[in-house]
Design an enzyme around this catalytic site. Structure first.
Site, short mmCIF file in Angstrom:
data_model
loop_
_atom_site.label_atom_id
_atom_site.label_comp_id
_atom_site.label_asym_id
_atom_site.label_seq_id
_atom_site.Cartn_x
_atom_site.Cartn_y
_atom_site.Cartn_z
N SER A 33 -24.43 -20.00 18.97
CA SER A 33 -25.72 -19.96 18.94
C SER A 33 -26.47 -20.80 18.10
CB SER A 33 -25.39 -17.84 18.95
OG SER A 33 -26.38 -17.84 19.05
N ASP B 298 -23.67 -15.49 30.38
CA ASP B 298 -24.31 -15.06 28.84
C ASP B 298 -25.62 -15.17 28.44
OD1 ASP B 298 -24.64 -15.41 26.05
OD2 ASP B 298 -23.84 -17.05 25.48
N HIS C 48 -21.79 -14.55 25.75
CA HIS C 48 -22.07 -15.13 24.45
C HIS C 48 -20.82 -15.05 24.12
CE1 HIS C 48 -25.15 -16.75 21.90
NE2 HIS C 48 -24.89 -15.63 20.90
#
Length: 686
Positions: free
Chosen positions: A538, A623, A658
């Site tokens: 991320s 995501d 995610h």
């Protein structure tokens, strides 16, 4: 060894797209990948997956062995330490061979018959992704609300189960955060609605059982803020929290009178951060008021909550960050951090006691756990380190004695924490600042520069990656890897200033800190550039993108998980989930100053025709945090421009978001694949 057949990577089409801002024009040849509904996009992602599978085909058996090895260390028939709330003991357990938790409760004593709340294994049948969150039991214990997500996009549907009949009520509330809170009348439920496109949590609704129309009770009008609703530990108040990176505001309502209007706690002030806890007629406020960078604790009567009435209880300290408070009838527990280390400070309200729990390790993690009861002398906390499995401990604040309720079991028979060494070392950043690292490796390893080393960091949002134990990580350590967490600026490991030093126009410190740690690890012969690997996900994936642009020669391989790499394009698009709420973290590129600063480090905008390390990149089609097209476009541009013959692999989970796969064992397959990638670069085959 037989020569492998030539396998060619997918070469996506190029369609020039000009992006202009502040009289600056960028050309994006892969902007077309932003359309999830375009068959060409899906076909390209599938082609990338097929290519990755083909390149790693020689590791498939090893991946299976790694998966079984990791799984074998996990106690499959495991359960949580029970905690008591409102007359019931609540337990989460896992059953052998199953991926998802089972939630149960027992009335009054643990000897009573178990009552099944949810068997997520049954609920998840037929779903490629499944997540249950936000369990909230009504005050009379007869109903439970919960949130469900079956896409991985963190867009939850709230439902209610009748615990008397075990029937799921027909109420289904879509586009929510998944969490909800009951008023004390047992029929009114407050929840947070998300914008269907941006997924910003911004509306608070009131739902009445049996009613078809829900009432909007609050809407956050500033699109840089989010909102949520919860119930105070005292059970007296329903609280709406409005939040941005730099500012908080609260609204309160007596839970006994859910049809009255919420009252503002204290109007928001730009830059004023605080959180509130209620107990015995007062609110306790953890805040940065009056430049208390590391926060202080204040107190105010519940009838006079405006900021002018706040009184200081625990003062600000420049060397100690207060991270949280737990309030009990006779004690106050402060979660603090000094020089990077967690401390639990216990203060009795009568002034007779003020002491710290003793922790003697060089590097560790300690934190308060589930403490839902006021009227107790017991504080429950957790403890772990790089070599010590997680423990849950009950500490008696009066007698100063403790009981270890549960220590994470590591199965397989050969685990001994004394076989591993953990330490904390410090690198020097280019501006002279000392950067801490937590290190673990198997005893007996010689620090001669020949060890493979995996260096991990995150470094954003003030989120601290503390040293923790991982049974999965043993598969690396037992094969000779050194594992390092670099506590770079942008996290809060060394206090609030550590965060401020790695955000906005200081963001580049995060990247240069990581590189300085890498250089130190090589210099001190923990590893060498031929054996150094880096990993981040991320915002940590952004970090990976920058370091390979700035210092590619230091690394043999990099894993970038769901990486945030197309910084400017994303931050200029306020229709993308989370963008507007991110301005205080990264800056607003509509301002030329921030635009130019972001452009100077944005990984996608700075890909160069040069040699890059071996790369394994992951994405999630659904995501909501980092859109799948960021890693997909980045890989396409790297493949176009890079001058080396190193591996460049993209693996997109077509069924998840995610966090990757939702099942506890399915996620191990992703770990095994990533580890196999690293091992293949080291020539480790078993």
């Amino acid at each position: 060894m037989a020569k492998k057949p030539d396998i060619n990577p997918p070469i996506p089409k190029k369609i020039s797209k000009l992006l202009e801002a502040h009289a600056d024009v960028r050309t994006d040849n892969y902007f077309w990948m932003n359309n999830r509904d375009d068959d060409a996009v899906i076909n390209h992602l599938n082609a990338e997956n097929e290519y990755t599978n083909a390149i790693l085909a020689h590791t498939k058996d090893f991946q299976k062995d790694l998966f079984e090895e990791m799984k074998a260390r996990i106690k499959e028939d495991d359960e949580s330490v029970p905690y008591k709330y409102n007359g019931y003991w609540y337990i989460t357990r896992y059953e052998k061979g199953k991926d998802y938790p089972v939630y149960t409760r027992k009335r009054e004593t643990l000897d009573n018959e178990e009552e099944l709340l949810f068997d997520c294994n049954e609920m998840a049948k037929g779903e490629s992704y499944f997540k249950l969150v936000g369990l909230s039991v009504s005050p009379d214990n007869s109903k439970i609300s919960f949130g469900l997500d079956v896409t991985g996009r963190r867009n939850y549907t709230i439902q209610i189960k009748n615990l008397v009949t075990n029937a799921i009520e027909p109420d289904a509330i879509k586009h929510t955060t998944g969490s909800s809170s009951w008023a004390n009348d047992n029929k009114t439920l407050f929840y947070t609605k998300k914008d269907e496109k941006t997924l910003r949590a911004f509306q608070i609704y009131k739902h009445k059982l049996g009613k078809t129309e829900d009432e909007l009770v609050f809407e956050e009008g500033d699109d840089t803020f989010g909102a949520t609703v919860y119930k105070s530990k005292s059970r007296k108040y329903i609280i709406i929290a409005c939040y941005s990176t730099l500012t908080n505001e609260y609204h309160i309502l007596n839970a006994d009178t859910p049809d009255e209007k919420f009252k503002i706690f204290s109007p928001r002030v730009r830059g004023l951060e605080y959180s509130i806890s209620h107990y015995n007629g007062d609110f306790y406020i953890l805040t940065n008021k009056d430049k208390a960078t590391n926060f202080k604790l204040m107190k105010v009567a519940e009838s006079q909550t405006i900021i002018d009435n706040w009184k200081e209880l625990i003062p600000h300290r420049h060397d100690t960050l207060i991270e949280g408070v737990d309030i009990f009838k006779n004690y106050l527990v402060l979660s603090e951090r000094t020089n990077g280390l967690n401390l639990l400070r216990i203060i009795s309200w009568d002034g007779m006691d003020d002491y710290y729990l003793p922790f003697n390790s060089e590097t560790y993690t300690a934190y308060t756990a589930t403490n839902v009861d006021f009227d107790t002398d017991i504080v429950r906390y957790g403890y772990t380190s790089m070599t010590t499995p997680s423990s849950v401990i009950d500490f008696n604040m009066k007698t100063k004695t403790q009981v270890i309720l549960k220590e994470q079991e590591v199965l397989g028979g050969d685990f001994d924490k004394n076989k591993y060494t953990e330490e904390r070392i410090w690198a020097t950043a280019k501006d002279g600042v000392k950067i801490p690292m937590s290190v673990v490796y198997k005893k007996g390893i010689k620090l001669d520069g020949n060890n493979p080393l995996l260096q991990y960091a995150y470094g954003s949002y003030g989120s601290t990656v503390d040293p923790y134990f991982s049974s999965i990580r043993l598969s690396l350590l037992d094969r000779g890897f050194v594992y390092v967490i670099s506590h770079v600026r942008g996290g809060e490991y060394l206090g609030r200033n550590w965060y401020e030093g790695g955000k906005l126009l200081n963001k580049k410190n995060t990247f240069s800190d990581f590189i300085a740690c890498s250089i130190h690890l090589i210099k001190e012969r923990y590893t060498s550039s031929q054996h150094l690997y880096a990993m981040g996900g991320s915002a940590g994936g952004l970090l990976m993108g920058v370091i390979i642009n700035d210092a590619a020669e230091l690394y043999n391989g990099v894993i970038a998980a769901v990486p945030f790499v197309d910084v400017i394009t994303t931050m200029l698009d306020d229709s993308i989930p989370l963008t507007t709420g991110e301005y205080d973290e990264w800056g607003n590129p509509n301002d030329k100053l921030y635009y130019e600063y972001m452009k100077s480090y944005s990984p996608y905008d700075n890909v160069q025709p040069k040699a890059y390390p071996n790369l394994f990149v992951t994405a999630g089609l659904h995501d909501s945090q980092v859109q799948y097209w960021e890693p997909a476009k980045w890989v396409a541009k790297l493949r176009e421009l890079k001058t080396d013959t190193n591996k460049l692999l993209l693996k997109t989970n077509m069924d998840a978001g995610h966090g990757g796969a939702s099942g506890r064992f399915e996620s191990l397959k992703e770990d095994a694949e990533e580890f196999a990638f690293l091992f293949s670069l080291e020539g480790i085959t078993e």
